[in-house]
Design a protein around this motif. Structure first.
Motif, PDB file in Angstrom:
ATOM      1  N   SER A 362      55.543  52.540  71.090  1.00  0.00           N
ATOM      2  CA  SER A 362      55.721  52.239  69.670  1.00  0.00           C
ATOM      3  C   SER A 362      55.222  53.385  68.811  1.00  0.00           C
ATOM      4  CB  SER A 362      54.960  50.959  69.299  1.00  0.00           C
ATOM      5  OG  SER A 362      53.561  51.172  69.410  1.00  0.00           O
ATOM      6  N   ALA A 363      55.782  53.477  67.624  1.00  0.00           N
ATOM      7  CA  ALA A 363      55.294  54.481  66.671  1.00  0.00           C
ATOM      8  C   ALA A 363      53.834  54.226  66.320  1.00  0.00           C
ATOM      9  CB  ALA A 363      56.162  54.444  65.413  1.00  0.00           C
ATOM     10  N   LYS A 364      53.471  52.964  66.254  1.00  0.00           N
ATOM     11  CA  LYS A 364      52.082  52.610  65.944  1.00  0.00           C
ATOM     12  C   LYS A 364      51.121  53.185  66.986  1.00  0.00           C
ATOM     13  CE  LYS A 364      49.108  48.567  65.153  1.00  0.00           C
ATOM     14  NZ  LYS A 364      49.062  47.080  65.123  1.00  0.00           N
ATOM     15  N   LEU A 385      58.878  64.410  82.830  1.00  0.00           N
ATOM     16  CA  LEU A 385      59.202  63.690  81.594  1.00  0.00           C
ATOM     17  C   LEU A 385      60.282  64.423  80.799  1.00  0.00           C
ATOM     18  CD1 LEU A 385      58.437  61.264  79.764  1.00  0.00           C
ATOM     19  CD2 LEU A 385      56.813  62.805  78.609  1.00  0.00           C
ATOM     20  N   ARG A 386      61.443  63.759  80.613  1.00  0.00           N
ATOM     21  CA  ARG A 386      62.547  64.350  79.840  1.00  0.00           C
ATOM     22  C   ARG A 386      62.716  63.700  78.469  1.00  0.00           C
ATOM     23  NH1 ARG A 386      65.653  63.005  84.343  1.00  0.00           N
ATOM     24  NH2 ARG A 386      67.198  61.963  83.020  1.00  0.00           N
ATOM     25  N   THR A 387      62.397  62.402  78.390  1.00  0.00           N
ATOM     26  CA  THR A 387      62.668  61.660  77.156  1.00  0.00           C
ATOM     27  C   THR A 387      61.475  60.786  76.799  1.00  0.00           C
ATOM     28  OG1 THR A 387      65.027  61.582  77.681  1.00  0.00           O
ATOM     29  CG2 THR A 387      64.236  60.030  76.034  1.00  0.00           C
ATOM     30  N   LEU A 388      61.143  60.780  75.511  1.00  0.00           N
ATOM     31  CA  LEU A 388      60.119  59.880  74.991  1.00  0.00           C
ATOM     32  C   LEU A 388      60.754  59.053  73.892  1.00  0.00           C
ATOM     33  CD1 LEU A 388      56.403  60.834  74.293  1.00  0.00           C
ATOM     34  CD2 LEU A 388      57.596  59.123  72.934  1.00  0.00           C
ATOM     35  N   PHE A 389      60.797  57.720  74.099  1.00  0.00           N
ATOM     36  CA  PHE A 389      61.359  56.803  73.115  1.00  0.00           C
ATOM     37  C   PHE A 389      60.245  56.251  72.232  1.00  0.00           C
ATOM     38  CE2 PHE A 389      64.227  56.080  76.852  1.00  0.00           C
ATOM     39  CZ  PHE A 389      65.395  56.560  76.291  1.00  0.00           C
ATOM     40  N   SER A 390      60.508  56.172  70.937  1.00  0.00           N
ATOM     41  CA  SER A 390      59.573  55.546  70.005  1.00  0.00           C
ATOM     42  C   SER A 390      60.321  54.521  69.180  1.00  0.00           C
ATOM     43  CB  SER A 390      58.948  56.602  69.086  1.00  0.00           C
ATOM     44  OG  SER A 390      58.196  55.990  68.045  1.00  0.00           O
ATOM     45  N   THR A 391      59.737  53.317  69.036  1.00  0.00           N
ATOM     46  CA  THR A 391      60.382  52.292  68.213  1.00  0.00           C
ATOM     47  C   THR A 391      59.331  51.304  67.730  1.00  0.00           C
ATOM     48  OG1 THR A 391      62.286  50.791  68.097  1.00  0.00           O
ATOM     49  CG2 THR A 391      60.969  50.682  70.094  1.00  0.00           C
ATOM     50  N   GLY A 392      59.780  50.221  67.109  1.00  0.00           N
ATOM     51  CA  GLY A 392      58.860  49.221  66.555  1.00  0.00           C
ATOM     52  C   GLY A 392      58.646  49.398  65.073  1.00  0.00           C
ATOM     53  N   SER A 393      58.666  50.628  64.611  1.00  0.00           N
ATOM     54  CA  SER A 393      58.567  50.999  63.197  1.00  0.00           C
ATOM     55  C   SER A 393      58.940  52.476  63.128  1.00  0.00           C
ATOM     56  CB  SER A 393      57.146  50.764  62.667  1.00  0.00           C
ATOM     57  OG  SER A 393      56.195  51.501  63.416  1.00  0.00           O
ATOM     58  N   PRO A 394      59.196  52.998  61.918  1.00  0.00           N
ATOM     59  CA  PRO A 394      59.554  54.420  61.829  1.00  0.00           C
ATOM     60  C   PRO A 394      58.397  55.320  62.245  1.00  0.00           C
ATOM     61  CG  PRO A 394      60.203  53.238  59.833  1.00  0.00           C
ATOM     62  CD  PRO A 394      59.323  52.311  60.614  1.00  0.00           C
ATOM     63  N   LEU A 395      58.716  56.322  63.037  1.00  0.00           N
ATOM     64  CA  LEU A 395      57.729  57.339  63.385  1.00  0.00           C
ATOM     65  C   LEU A 395      57.736  58.389  62.279  1.00  0.00           C
ATOM     66  CD1 LEU A 395      55.722  58.422  65.535  1.00  0.00           C
ATOM     67  CD2 LEU A 395      57.639  59.678  66.538  1.00  0.00           C
ATOM     68  N   SER A 396      56.572  58.665  61.735  1.00  0.00           N
ATOM     69  CA  SER A 396      56.466  59.617  60.633  1.00  0.00           C
ATOM     70  C   SER A 396      56.803  61.027  61.095  1.00  0.00           C
ATOM     71  CB  SER A 396      55.045  59.598  60.058  1.00  0.00           C
ATOM     72  OG  SER A 396      54.127  60.094  61.027  1.00  0.00           O
ATOM     73  N   ALA A 397      57.116  61.897  60.130  1.00  0.00           N
ATOM     74  CA  ALA A 397      57.362  63.302  60.469  1.00  0.00           C
ATOM     75  C   ALA A 397      56.146  63.911  61.157  1.00  0.00           C
ATOM     76  CB  ALA A 397      57.729  64.080  59.207  1.00  0.00           C
ATOM     77  N   ASP A 398      54.956  63.551  60.679  1.00  0.00           N
ATOM     78  CA  ASP A 398      53.734  64.039  61.320  1.00  0.00           C
ATOM     79  C   ASP A 398      53.624  63.519  62.747  1.00  0.00           C
ATOM     80  OD1 ASP A 398      52.997  65.445  59.082  1.00  0.00           O
ATOM     81  OD2 ASP A 398      51.598  63.920  58.343  1.00  0.00           O
ATOM     82  N   ILE A 432      72.195  65.324  73.902  1.00  0.00           N
ATOM     83  CA  ILE A 432      72.825  66.639  73.801  1.00  0.00           C
ATOM     84  C   ILE A 432      72.600  67.277  72.432  1.00  0.00           C
ATOM     85  CG2 ILE A 432      74.573  66.011  75.506  1.00  0.00           C
ATOM     86  CD1 ILE A 432      76.600  65.777  73.204  1.00  0.00           C
ATOM     87  N   GLY A 433      71.739  66.671  71.595  1.00  0.00           N
ATOM     88  CA  GLY A 433      71.543  67.183  70.250  1.00  0.00           C
ATOM     89  C   GLY A 433      70.093  67.476  69.923  1.00  0.00           C
ATOM     90  N   PRO A 434      69.844  68.080  68.770  1.00  0.00           N
ATOM     91  CA  PRO A 434      68.495  68.482  68.381  1.00  0.00           C
ATOM     92  C   PRO A 434      67.669  67.315  67.870  1.00  0.00           C
ATOM     93  CG  PRO A 434      70.046  69.048  66.648  1.00  0.00           C
ATOM     94  CD  PRO A 434      70.862  68.519  67.791  1.00  0.00           C
ATOM     95  N   VAL A 435      66.366  67.563  67.763  1.00  0.00           N
ATOM     96  CA  VAL A 435      65.421  66.604  67.190  1.00  0.00           C
ATOM     97  C   VAL A 435      64.804  67.228  65.950  1.00  0.00           C
ATOM     98  CG1 VAL A 435      63.261  65.341  67.541  1.00  0.00           C
ATOM     99  CG2 VAL A 435      64.899  65.545  69.425  1.00  0.00           C
ATOM    100  N   TYR A 436      64.879  66.495  64.838  1.00  0.00           N
ATOM    101  CA  TYR A 436      64.265  66.913  63.586  1.00  0.00           C
ATOM    102  C   TYR A 436      63.120  65.962  63.243  1.00  0.00           C
ATOM    103  CZ  TYR A 436      68.379  69.882  62.878  1.00  0.00           C
ATOM    104  OH  TYR A 436      69.357  70.833  63.020  1.00  0.00           O
ATOM    105  N   ALA A 437      62.085  66.497  62.656  1.00  0.00           N
ATOM    106  CA  ALA A 437      60.905  65.702  62.321  1.00  0.00           C
ATOM    107  C   ALA A 437      61.277  64.544  61.402  1.00  0.00           C
ATOM    108  CB  ALA A 437      59.856  66.585  61.647  1.00  0.00           C
ATOM    109  N   GLY A 438      60.846  63.344  61.789  1.00  0.00           N
ATOM    110  CA  GLY A 438      61.034  62.175  60.941  1.00  0.00           C
ATOM    111  C   GLY A 438      62.419  61.570  60.963  1.00  0.00           C
TER     112      GLY A 438
END
Length: 477
Positions: A362-364, A385-398, A432-438
């Protein structure tokens, strides 16, 4: 523009299942400037072709029938694969697993493995026992359970018979259980005798005894010893039986699978109950399976031999979501307990120890570790480790920056967002795509997700209401 934090190499892109799926369509999507957007638009323009391609590519076991979509004119009436016949448990158990099917780890250091054959044997015996209790197609079986291997086996045995599974985690109180299980009238209830959290033991049997007094449909309570090796179940009366006693007369056989229609009920999940009684979300056999296969293989790049660890309880939709990874040939790493016991490195150590390829949380949780300056990168290297999933609430840019700084720099951080009502996602992972903060990476395939204002007009760059304008596999019954 948000900060670019990660971008996959071309070699990594071409090794993903999504890239293979795109190439398999023979439409030149891979040559587009943004291959993902090209195949996403195709999934909306030609939904019959897309969903049939998902069925075939993801290896669904069953008969799809000749029709892919019925009643497409009105979203609420649309049906996918109206003639299909399949079984959820059969799809999860059909794959050969490279390594153990289930790895269980608890906060107190307990660890054990179940091979695929161990899981099949347990499901077989449970299936025979449930059938003897009169459980069949459409009946409900409930779990009041920790995240145990036996929980997975009980669910698979239930669904192998065409019956319906619903679960709550053992931290639910009596009123929460009655509000949920009282609505669905289960025939059989699985429970553990208790559990441990943050180093403290908790009893479950007194709550279960009181529950049975209020839910008359429960004819049998199957107790899995977990907190104690020999729990006292006398308070449950004649309805109570220990798991080993239930199975004593049965030996493993080939598991029989009751194939049902695509829209037969599979899981019942519940809303939070903040406005009246918890609302029941009934999810279908075919819809849940196909939705999860699409999200796991195409969006999450889960492949045979991968290992999935999702920190979740059995009262959250992510438990159902991660269990389905068995259908993609992945091993499940089940964790039971507090994620910060004895310290904030507990789950990171597990990711390293068990060669986890996909870690979900979770983002929390991530935000709390960031505040405590927990830096797993200084103790572990997470080579798998290739992928880290975050959910439950929005993950902040920080929070995004924290993951790349304190966990691993070369990882696809996928902030996924959906809900109990779709037992999965609307937006999230794109391997196959990029990750941007937030930011969540992309709208998911087959789902025309937009943001509307109060006038029902689509917006860009402004907050509004999330709307999905297309029927899709994750829609509840």
């Amino acid at each position: 523009m948000s900060q670019l934090l990660w971008k996959p190499s071309q070699q990594r892109v071409e090794n993903t299942l999504l890239y293979h799926f795109i190439c398999a369509q023979h439409r030149g999507f891979e040559e587009a400037e943004d291959a993902y957007d090209a195949v996403w638009q195709w999934s909306l323009d030609e939904p019959e072709s897309f969903w049939r391609a998902c069925w075939d590519f993801c290896g669904v076991v069953g008969d799809p029938g000749s029709s892919v979509i019925r009643y497409p004119e009105r979203l609420i009436d649309t049906e996918l694969f109206p003639q299909a016949q399949l079984n959820y448990a059969e799809n999860l158990l059909a794959r050969d697993i490279d390594g153990p099917a289930l790895i269980f780890c608890s906060e107190n250091g307990e660890r054990h493995e179940w091979s695929r054959q161990d899981l099949l044997d347990k499901v077989s015996c449970l299936q025979q026992a449930l059938k003897a209790e009169g459980v069949g197609r459409g009946d409900r079986v409930a779990g009041y359970l920790p995240n145990l291997p036996e929980t997975v086996a009980a669910m698979l045995a239930t669904t192998s018979l065409g019956a319906v599974w619903s679960s709550c985690s053992p931290d639910f109180g009596l009123s929460g259980l009655v509000d949920r299980f009282g609505q669905i009238e289960p025939k059989v209830l699985f429970t553990a005798d208790g559990y441990c959290y943050n180093g403290k033991p908790f009893d479950s049997l007194n709550t279960v005894s009181a529950l049975c007094d209020q839910v008359d449909s429960i004819a049998k309570v199957v107790v899995i010893p977990y907190a104690n090796s020999q729990p006292d179940i006398t308070a449950l009366g004649s309805r109570g039986i220990l798991l080993d006693s239930l199975l004593t007369d049965y030996t493993p056989q080939a598991v029989f699978y009751t194939r049902v229609s695509f829209r037969d009920p599979l899981f019942i999940l519940f809303s939070s109950g903040t406005t009246g009684l918890p609302k029941c979300f009934v999810h279908s056999v075919g819809g849940t399976l196909l939705h999860h296969l699409k999200e796991h293989q195409l969006q999450g790049d889960i492949r045979p031999g991968d290992r999935m660890l999702y920190f979740t309880t059995c009262g959250w939709a992510m438990w159902n979501w991660q269990v389905s990874a068995l259908a993609s040939g992945a091993s499940l790493v089940l964790f039971e307990g507090s994620p910060t016991f004895p310290d904030g490195y507990a789950l990171a150590q597990l990711v390293q120890q068990e060669n986890v390829t996909h870690f979900g949380t979770s983002a929390k949780y991530l935000d709390s570790l960031a505040k405590k300056n927990v830096r797993p990168i200084e103790r572990f290297d997470f080579p798998h480790l290739r992928t880290l999933f975050s959910t439950g609430s929005p993950l902040s840019a920080d929070g995004f920056v924290y993951v790349y700084d304190a966990w691993k720099s070369d990882v696809c951080l996928s902030s996924i967002s959906g809900g109990t009502d779709v037992i999965g996602c609307f937006v999230g992972a794109n391997p196959i795509g990029p990750v941007y903060a937030g930011q969540c990476q992309k709208r998911h395939l087959g789902q025309d997700v937009q943001v509307y204002n109060e006038a029902g007009e689509a917006l860009l760059g402004e907050p509004g209401e999330l709307v999905c304008r297309t029927a899709h596999a994750g829609m509840p019954l």
